[in-house]
Enzyme design. Structure first.
Site, PDB file in Angstrom:
ATOM      1  N   LYS A 196     -14.735   1.943  63.825  1.00 42.74           N
ATOM      2  CA  LYS A 196     -15.751   1.034  64.371  1.00 42.74           C
ATOM      3  C   LYS A 196     -16.849   1.812  65.081  1.00 42.74           C
ATOM      4  O   LYS A 196     -16.608   2.464  66.091  1.00 42.74           O
ATOM      5  CB  LYS A 196     -15.129   0.058  65.371  1.00 42.74           C
ATOM      6  N   SER A 249     -16.727   5.838  77.106  1.00 40.36           N
ATOM      7  CA  SER A 249     -16.705   5.928  78.564  1.00 40.36           C
ATOM      8  C   SER A 249     -15.281   6.084  79.097  1.00 40.36           C
ATOM      9  O   SER A 249     -14.310   5.638  78.474  1.00 40.36           O
ATOM     10  CB  SER A 249     -17.336   4.665  79.165  1.00 40.36           C
ATOM     11  N   GLY A 253     -11.731   4.236  78.158  1.00 41.96           N
ATOM     12  CA  GLY A 253     -10.596   5.129  77.886  1.00 41.96           C
ATOM     13  C   GLY A 253      -9.366   4.715  78.687  1.00 41.96           C
ATOM     14  O   GLY A 253      -8.243   4.695  78.170  1.00 41.96           O
ATOM     15  N   GLU A 270     -11.723  11.049  74.026  1.00 39.05           N
ATOM     16  CA  GLU A 270     -12.809  11.954  74.451  1.00 39.05           C
ATOM     17  C   GLU A 270     -13.687  11.133  75.371  1.00 39.05           C
ATOM     18  O   GLU A 270     -14.375  10.217  74.913  1.00 39.05           O
ATOM     19  CB  GLU A 270     -13.657  12.375  73.242  1.00 39.05           C
ATOM     20  N   CYS A 304     -21.729  13.723  76.228  1.00 42.85           N
ATOM     21  CA  CYS A 304     -20.610  13.711  77.175  1.00 42.85           C
ATOM     22  C   CYS A 304     -20.410  15.085  77.808  1.00 42.85           C
ATOM     23  O   CYS A 304     -19.975  15.188  78.945  1.00 42.85           O
ATOM     24  CB  CYS A 304     -19.339  13.240  76.496  1.00 42.85           C
ATOM     25  N   GLU A 401     -21.092  10.325  86.133  1.00 41.07           N
ATOM     26  CA  GLU A 401     -21.790  10.566  84.876  1.00 41.07           C
ATOM     27  C   GLU A 401     -22.963   9.594  84.759  1.00 41.07           C
ATOM     28  O   GLU A 401     -22.789   8.390  84.836  1.00 41.07           O
ATOM     29  CB  GLU A 401     -20.815  10.344  83.707  1.00 41.07           C
TER      30      GLU A 401
HETATM   31  P1  NAI Z   1     -18.280   2.228  75.902  1.00 39.31           P
HETATM   32  O1  NAI Z   1     -17.171   3.143  76.260  1.00 39.31           O
HETATM   33  O2  NAI Z   1     -18.171   0.806  76.332  1.00 39.31           O
HETATM   34  O3  NAI Z   1     -18.496   2.211  74.308  1.00 39.31           O
HETATM   35  C1  NAI Z   1     -17.950   3.135  73.396  1.00 39.31           C
HETATM   36  C2  NAI Z   1     -17.279   2.418  72.233  1.00 39.31           C
HETATM   37  O4  NAI Z   1     -16.143   1.689  72.713  1.00 39.31           O
HETATM   38  C3  NAI Z   1     -18.150   1.383  71.520  1.00 39.31           C
HETATM   39  O5  NAI Z   1     -17.875   1.423  70.137  1.00 39.31           O
HETATM   40  C4  NAI Z   1     -17.659   0.070  72.121  1.00 39.31           C
HETATM   41  O6  NAI Z   1     -17.865  -1.031  71.275  1.00 39.31           O
HETATM   42  C5  NAI Z   1     -16.191   0.332  72.279  1.00 39.31           C
HETATM   43  N1  NAI Z   1     -15.499  -0.476  73.293  1.00 39.31           N
HETATM   44  C6  NAI Z   1     -16.024  -1.084  74.386  1.00 39.31           C
HETATM   45  N2  NAI Z   1     -15.058  -1.735  75.075  1.00 39.31           N
HETATM   46  C7  NAI Z   1     -13.900  -1.536  74.406  1.00 39.31           C
HETATM   47  C8  NAI Z   1     -12.536  -1.934  74.628  1.00 39.31           C
HETATM   48  N3  NAI Z   1     -12.181  -2.667  75.684  1.00 39.31           N
HETATM   49  N4  NAI Z   1     -11.598  -1.540  73.742  1.00 39.31           N
HETATM   50  C9  NAI Z   1     -11.925  -0.777  72.687  1.00 39.31           C
HETATM   51  N5  NAI Z   1     -13.184  -0.382  72.417  1.00 39.31           N
HETATM   52  C10 NAI Z   1     -14.174  -0.736  73.266  1.00 39.31           C
HETATM   53  O7  NAI Z   1     -19.614   2.860  76.472  1.00 39.31           O
HETATM   54  P2  NAI Z   1     -20.996   2.111  76.829  1.00 39.31           P
HETATM   55  O8  NAI Z   1     -20.748   0.844  77.584  1.00 39.31           O
HETATM   56  O9  NAI Z   1     -21.790   2.019  75.617  1.00 39.31           O
HETATM   57  O10 NAI Z   1     -21.647   3.161  77.843  1.00 39.31           O
HETATM   58  C11 NAI Z   1     -21.303   3.139  79.217  1.00 39.31           C
HETATM   59  C12 NAI Z   1     -21.223   4.523  79.784  1.00 39.31           C
HETATM   60  O11 NAI Z   1     -20.193   5.226  79.137  1.00 39.31           O
HETATM   61  C13 NAI Z   1     -22.441   5.391  79.595  1.00 39.31           C
HETATM   62  O12 NAI Z   1     -23.379   5.183  80.586  1.00 39.31           O
HETATM   63  C14 NAI Z   1     -21.852   6.763  79.645  1.00 39.31           C
HETATM   64  O13 NAI Z   1     -21.735   7.195  80.973  1.00 39.31           O
HETATM   65  C15 NAI Z   1     -20.480   6.587  79.059  1.00 39.31           C
HETATM   66  N6  NAI Z   1     -20.408   6.986  77.648  1.00 39.31           N
HETATM   67  C16 NAI Z   1     -19.796   8.156  77.361  1.00 39.31           C
HETATM   68  C17 NAI Z   1     -19.742   8.595  76.066  1.00 39.31           C
HETATM   69  C18 NAI Z   1     -19.100   9.877  75.740  1.00 39.31           C
HETATM   70  O14 NAI Z   1     -19.349  10.412  74.666  1.00 39.31           O
HETATM   71  N7  NAI Z   1     -18.263  10.404  76.590  1.00 39.31           N
HETATM   72  C19 NAI Z   1     -20.347   7.853  74.971  1.00 39.31           C
HETATM   73  C20 NAI Z   1     -20.924   6.592  75.356  1.00 39.31           C
HETATM   74  C21 NAI Z   1     -20.955   6.214  76.662  1.00 39.31           C
END
Ligand code: NAI
Ligand code: MG
Length: 491
Positions: A196, A249, A253, A270, A304, A401
């Site tokens: 996804k 995020s 995680g 990650e 990240c 972050e």
């Molecule tokens: P997010 O962690 O919510 O989104 C990442 C993925 O997880 C997306 O595909 C989303 O649809 C999915 N997701 C969201 N909630 C979920 C759940 N409960 N169960 C399973 N999958 C789920 O990140 P978001 O809200 O887009 O960004 C928020 C913050 O996260 C950013 O400001 C940043 O600090 C951090 N982030 C870190 C990343 C990294 O590579 N370490 C990448 C993206 C965001």
């Protein structure tokens, strides 16, 4: 050479201005609407619901994509299970390898199209999607294709066996590259997948689905479904999933870790980071400044492992900060499709809001904020490169972050102080050291608790090298041999 003269026009009042050099978009084709890729074909979501993905540089709608519900997730997992049991796990490993090579080659052939769509959907500069994201995505498929028939050699005295169906959830910062990181090793090891992409950047994943069709992969080996966090949660909760691979995020995680606790699903996570870049006084300062620019302003700081903290030895702090500010003035913020652009659009309105909240917070906390000048386009989401000085460990802009082009600078006197400050974080994904002395690199490298340490460089990636975090930056490793073992039972 004659064009070069015309491409640059001097603006005597302010600075050098470059004539636009936009990448053309007329060679790509996007459908108005994308269905779910399940069992080798594109199928409508059972819910009938679609949502739009926009171009964050101009807020225009690019296409609408399906919102997969629990019933669609179930359908995808069943397709993956069938393909796993009947075809993929039984196929000769060398044959599996051929399919993965084919995916790699088609990505290379269609590299330009992938780069343009990546920049349109996510906002990153075309230079980056063209030179970093797409070539690295192909490189991951090439690399793991090579391992498919050599797993016995990779793990001597073991009997490597695939895990089954992998559920893979990826973020918006490196959409195609993250899909490659997840899919390539899973397939090489004989697993099938349900992937996804993030809701703001689904288009290169749907293009990858077309590549997978073109490569003639047996139906159901790779399933790509779009949707929001609730779709991700349905994947995590599904009984038919044997392994979860997540990048995103730290908050999500933790939710995933709780959801899988007590069960027998394997998982790798990650997550976030707050990496320190350490500049010693014997470092080549100009290179270090350029490295810092690359570490935090690269990809709008949507990385990240970004070097979002800078630790500078006191004796060179003034010089570094002055040079950094000068360099920031020359960074071009704007149209991601322009080849001159250094910093593209922030990925979404929500992310820009989060970054802006931190900019306000940093100032409220008493930090000094410096932002490079310059205009940004009216439409779209933009953040100019930003520095915070006069900060201490307790400031939230130092600890949390931000995921934007925002750097917090602290100083140190001794190596031990630098290491203590670098390690004073809940995260541990990456770090950087800038010094002339090899011994110092090894000393600091050993003491920093982070998965990757770059020396006199930053943000360099290679499929052969494992990547992953300590502490709240995650669980497990991706890339290299380590990345294979995350998709195998090794007995
Ligand atoms: P997010 O962690 O919510 O989104 C990442 C993925 O997880 C997306 O595909 C989303 O649809 C999915 N997701 C969201 N909630 C979920 C759940 N409960 N169960 C399973 N999958 C789920 O990140 P978001 O809200 O887009 O960004 C928020 C913050 O996260 C950013 O400001 C940043 O600090 C951090 N982030 C870190 C990343 C990294 O590579 N370490 C990448 C993206 C965001
Ligand atoms: Mg988008």
């Amino acid at each position: 050479m004659s064009n070069v003269k015309h491409a640059i026009k001097l603006n005597y009042d302010t600075e050098w201005e470059y004539a636009p050099a936009p990448e053309s978009t007329d060679h790509i084709s996007l459908k108005d609407r994308y269905d779910l890729f399940i069992g080798g074909e594109f199928v409508a979501p059972k819910s009938g619901v679609y949502f739009d993905t926009i171009n964050p540089a101009n807020e225009k709608i690019l296409a609408s994509v399906a919102q997969a519900g629990a019933a669609d997730v179930d359908r995808a997992v069943k397709a993956a299970r069938g393909a796993y049991e009947n075809v993929w796990s039984k196929m000769k490993p060398a044959e599996r390898g051929k399919f993965i090579y084919r995916i790699a080659r088609i990505i290379q052939e269609r590299a330009r199209e992938f780069a343009v769509i990546e920049s349109m959907d996510g906002g990153k500069p075309i230079r980056e999607s063209r030179d970093v994201d797409v070539p690295l995505a192909a490189a991951h498929f090439f690399y793991y294709a090579g391992w498919a028939d050599k797993l016995d050699y990779a793990f001597p005295h073991k009997t490597p066996k695939p895990l089954g169906v992998a559920g893979q959830i990826i973020p918006w910062n490196f959409p195609l590259l993250m899909a490659a990181w997840k899919i390539a090793p899973a397939l090489a090891c004989g697993n099938t997948v349900v992937l996804k992409p993030a809701e703001t950047t689904p288009l290169t994943a749907m293009k990858l689905a077309e590549v997978i069709q073109a490569a003639d992969l047996p139906p159901g080996v790779v399933n790509i479904i779009t949707g929001d966090g609730s779709t991700g949660a349905s994947i995590v909760d599904h009984d038919g999933i044997d392994k979860i691979a997540f990048t995103g995020s730290t908050d999500v995680g933790k939710i995933i870790q709780r959801a899988v606790a007590g069960g027998d699903k394997k998982y790798t996570l990650e997550l976030g980071g707050k990496a320190a870049n350490i500049i010693f006084d014997d470092a080549p300062i100009d290179q270090a400044v350029e490295g810092v620019v690359n570490a935090i302003f690269f990809n709008q700081g949507h990385v990240c492992c970004a070097g979002s903290r800078l630790l500078v030895q006191e004796s060179v702090a003034e010089e570094v900060v002055t040079k950094l500010k000068e360099r920031m003035q020359t960074l071009i913020v704007g149209d991601p499709m322009d080849k001159n652009t250094d910093i593209g659009a922030i990925n979404s309105a929500a992310q820009l809001e989060r970054i802006n909240a931190y900019l306000e917070l940093g100032q409220k906390e008493g930090a000094a904020m410096y932002q490079a000048g310059g205009k940004t386009p009216k439409k779209g989401y933009w953040c100019r490169p930003t520095l915070f000085t006069d900060v201490s460990q307790s400031h939230r802009v130092v600890r949390e972050e931000i995921f934007g082009p925002v750097l917090a600078i602290q100083t140190f006197r001794t190596l031990d102080e630098a290491v203590t400050k670098a390690n004073n974080t809940q995260y541990g994904l990456s770090g950087g050291v800038w010094t002339d002395k090899g011994a110092k690199i090894f000393k600091v490298g050993q003491k920093i608790r982070a998965g990757v340490i770059w020396a006199n460089t930053f943000n360099k990636f290679d499929p052969t090298s494992p990547f992953g975090g300590y502490k709240e930056s995650g669980v497990g490793r991706e890339g290299g041999l380590h990345g294979l073992s995350a998709y195998l039972n090794l007995h």
